[in-house]
Design a protein around this motif. Sequence first.
Motif, PDB file in Angstrom:
ATOM      1  N   ILE A  89       1.231  -1.045   0.358  1.00 58.07           N
ATOM      2  CA  ILE A  89       0.417  -0.454  -0.120  1.00 58.07           C
ATOM      3  C   ILE A  89       0.803   1.030   0.192  1.00 58.07           C
ATOM      4  O   ILE A  89       1.339   1.065   0.905  1.00 58.07           O
ATOM      5  CB  ILE A  89      -0.829  -0.290   1.140  1.00 58.07           C
ATOM      6  CG1 ILE A  89      -1.853  -1.119   1.398  1.00 58.07           C
ATOM      7  CG2 ILE A  89      -1.388   1.147   1.958  1.00 58.07           C
ATOM      8  CD1 ILE A  89      -2.474  -0.853   0.433  1.00 58.07           C
ATOM      9  N   ALA A  90       0.277   2.063  -1.043  1.00 63.90           N
ATOM     10  CA  ALA A  90       1.362   3.159  -1.615  1.00 63.90           C
ATOM     11  C   ALA A  90       1.028   4.507  -0.357  1.00 63.90           C
ATOM     12  O   ALA A  90       1.516   5.421   0.591  1.00 63.90           O
ATOM     13  CB  ALA A  90       1.577   4.086  -1.996  1.00 63.90           C
ATOM     14  N   SER A  91      -0.382   4.343   0.526  1.00 65.99           N
ATOM     15  CA  SER A  91      -1.059   5.344   0.208  1.00 65.99           C
ATOM     16  C   SER A  91      -1.919   4.845   1.632  1.00 65.99           C
ATOM     17  O   SER A  91      -2.412   4.545   2.314  1.00 65.99           O
ATOM     18  CB  SER A  91      -2.020   5.897  -0.096  1.00 65.99           C
ATOM     19  OG  SER A  91      -3.435   6.820   0.287  1.00 65.99           O
ATOM     20  N   GLU A  92      -1.578   6.348   3.213  1.00 61.73           N
ATOM     21  CA  GLU A  92      -2.062   5.994   4.158  1.00 61.73           C
ATOM     22  C   GLU A  92      -3.258   5.445   4.094  1.00 61.73           C
ATOM     23  O   GLU A  92      -5.137   5.594   4.730  1.00 61.73           O
ATOM     24  CB  GLU A  92      -1.418   6.611   5.604  1.00 61.73           C
ATOM     25  CG  GLU A  92      -0.268   6.025   6.134  1.00 61.73           C
ATOM     26  CD  GLU A  92      -0.378   4.735   6.366  1.00 61.73           C
ATOM     27  OE1 GLU A  92      -1.219   4.363   7.349  1.00 61.73           O
ATOM     28  OE2 GLU A  92       0.289   3.634   5.971  1.00 61.73           O
ATOM     29  N   ASP A  93      -4.076   7.065   3.168  1.00 56.84           N
ATOM     30  CA  ASP A  93      -5.340   6.797   3.018  1.00 56.84           C
ATOM     31  C   ASP A  93      -6.192   5.609   2.868  1.00 56.84           C
ATOM     32  O   ASP A  93      -7.496   5.249   2.905  1.00 56.84           O
ATOM     33  CB  ASP A  93      -6.046   8.079   2.602  1.00 56.84           C
ATOM     34  CG  ASP A  93      -5.430   9.519   3.136  1.00 56.84           C
ATOM     35  OD1 ASP A  93      -5.554  10.095   3.981  1.00 56.84           O
ATOM     36  OD2 ASP A  93      -4.537  10.722   2.050  1.00 56.84           O
ATOM     37  N   ALA A  94      -5.407   5.317   1.619  1.00 53.47           N
ATOM     38  CA  ALA A  94      -6.207   3.953   0.975  1.00 53.47           C
ATOM     39  C   ALA A  94      -6.465   2.538   2.325  1.00 53.47           C
ATOM     40  O   ALA A  94      -6.888   2.122   2.322  1.00 53.47           O
ATOM     41  CB  ALA A  94      -5.228   3.622  -0.101  1.00 53.47           C
ATOM     42  N   ARG A  95      -5.075   2.523   2.793  1.00 53.37           N
ATOM     43  CA  ARG A  95      -5.166   1.701   4.147  1.00 53.37           C
ATOM     44  C   ARG A  95      -6.282   2.029   5.567  1.00 53.37           C
ATOM     45  O   ARG A  95      -6.935   0.977   5.484  1.00 53.37           O
ATOM     46  CB  ARG A  95      -3.585   2.442   4.877  1.00 53.37           C
ATOM     47  CG  ARG A  95      -3.341   0.744   5.746  1.00 53.37           C
ATOM     48  CD  ARG A  95      -1.974   1.324   6.994  1.00 53.37           C
ATOM     49  NE  ARG A  95      -0.783   1.636   5.468  1.00 53.37           N
ATOM     50  CZ  ARG A  95      -0.397  -0.602   4.860  1.00 53.37           C
ATOM     51  NH1 ARG A  95      -1.194  -1.350   5.692  1.00 53.37           N
ATOM     52  NH2 ARG A  95       0.741  -0.788   4.748  1.00 53.37           N
ATOM     53  N   THR A  96      -6.113   3.454   5.721  1.00 48.91           N
ATOM     54  CA  THR A  96      -7.306   3.796   6.525  1.00 48.91           C
ATOM     55  C   THR A  96      -8.722   3.693   5.589  1.00 48.91           C
ATOM     56  O   THR A  96     -10.026   3.183   6.260  1.00 48.91           O
ATOM     57  CB  THR A  96      -7.687   5.317   7.319  1.00 48.91           C
ATOM     58  OG1 THR A  96      -5.898   5.599   6.609  1.00 48.91           O
ATOM     59  CG2 THR A  96      -8.609   5.282   7.810  1.00 48.91           C
ATOM     60  N   VAL A  97      -8.974   3.640   4.818  1.00 46.61           N
ATOM     61  CA  VAL A  97     -10.621   3.374   3.740  1.00 46.61           C
ATOM     62  C   VAL A  97     -10.698   1.822   3.535  1.00 46.61           C
ATOM     63  O   VAL A  97     -11.304   1.148   4.585  1.00 46.61           O
ATOM     64  CB  VAL A  97     -10.233   3.926   2.240  1.00 46.61           C
ATOM     65  CG1 VAL A  97     -11.522   3.627   1.930  1.00 46.61           C
ATOM     66  CG2 VAL A  97     -10.128   5.743   3.126  1.00 46.61           C
ATOM     67  N   VAL A  98      -9.915   1.912   3.030  1.00 48.97           N
ATOM     68  CA  VAL A  98     -10.024  -0.239   2.969  1.00 48.97           C
ATOM     69  C   VAL A  98     -10.008  -0.848   4.215  1.00 48.97           C
ATOM     70  O   VAL A  98     -10.636  -1.836   4.850  1.00 48.97           O
ATOM     71  CB  VAL A  98      -8.421  -0.567   2.114  1.00 48.97           C
ATOM     72  CG1 VAL A  98      -8.144  -2.693   1.791  1.00 48.97           C
ATOM     73  CG2 VAL A  98      -8.418  -0.567   0.826  1.00 48.97           C
ATOM     74  N   SER A  99      -9.102  -0.711   5.139  1.00 50.57           N
ATOM     75  CA  SER A  99      -9.221  -1.129   6.617  1.00 50.57           C
ATOM     76  C   SER A  99     -10.620  -1.212   7.612  1.00 50.57           C
ATOM     77  O   SER A  99     -11.517  -1.553   7.664  1.00 50.57           O
ATOM     78  CB  SER A  99      -8.515  -0.469   7.486  1.00 50.57           C
ATOM     79  OG  SER A  99      -7.217  -0.771   7.622  1.00 50.57           O
TER      80      SER A  99
END
Length: 114
Positions: A89-99
């Motif tokens: 994952i390159a984006s913490e935003d993506a990690r947060t949303v997917v989580s």
Amino acid sequence: MDVAEVILPSPNPEVMATHAREARDFLKALAHESRLMILCMLCRREMTVAELCAALDQRQPAVSQQLARLREENLVTIRREGKHIHYSIASEDARTVVSLLYDIFCKPAEKDGC
């Protein structure tokens, strides 16, 4: 001063429109079953294309196509190690949303193998 008395500044419509377009593009990138599953797996750990293919039970060209789209959207990054390419994952935003999506949709169904 009472909290009810606090007046927030009016949002700038141009700034809001820019953010709305960014959010739309981000959500469009997530709005594909395979891409969402890839991101969910990458939230847990870095993986190679071969590992993703096995986990998704999909052929390499299909997985590579989805990974290319995720790279294009700056949602995943790569790390080369010899002949192997590792995705994460390159984006913490993506990690947060997917989580968050995992918490909403998969946690109640974990017993079903999500």
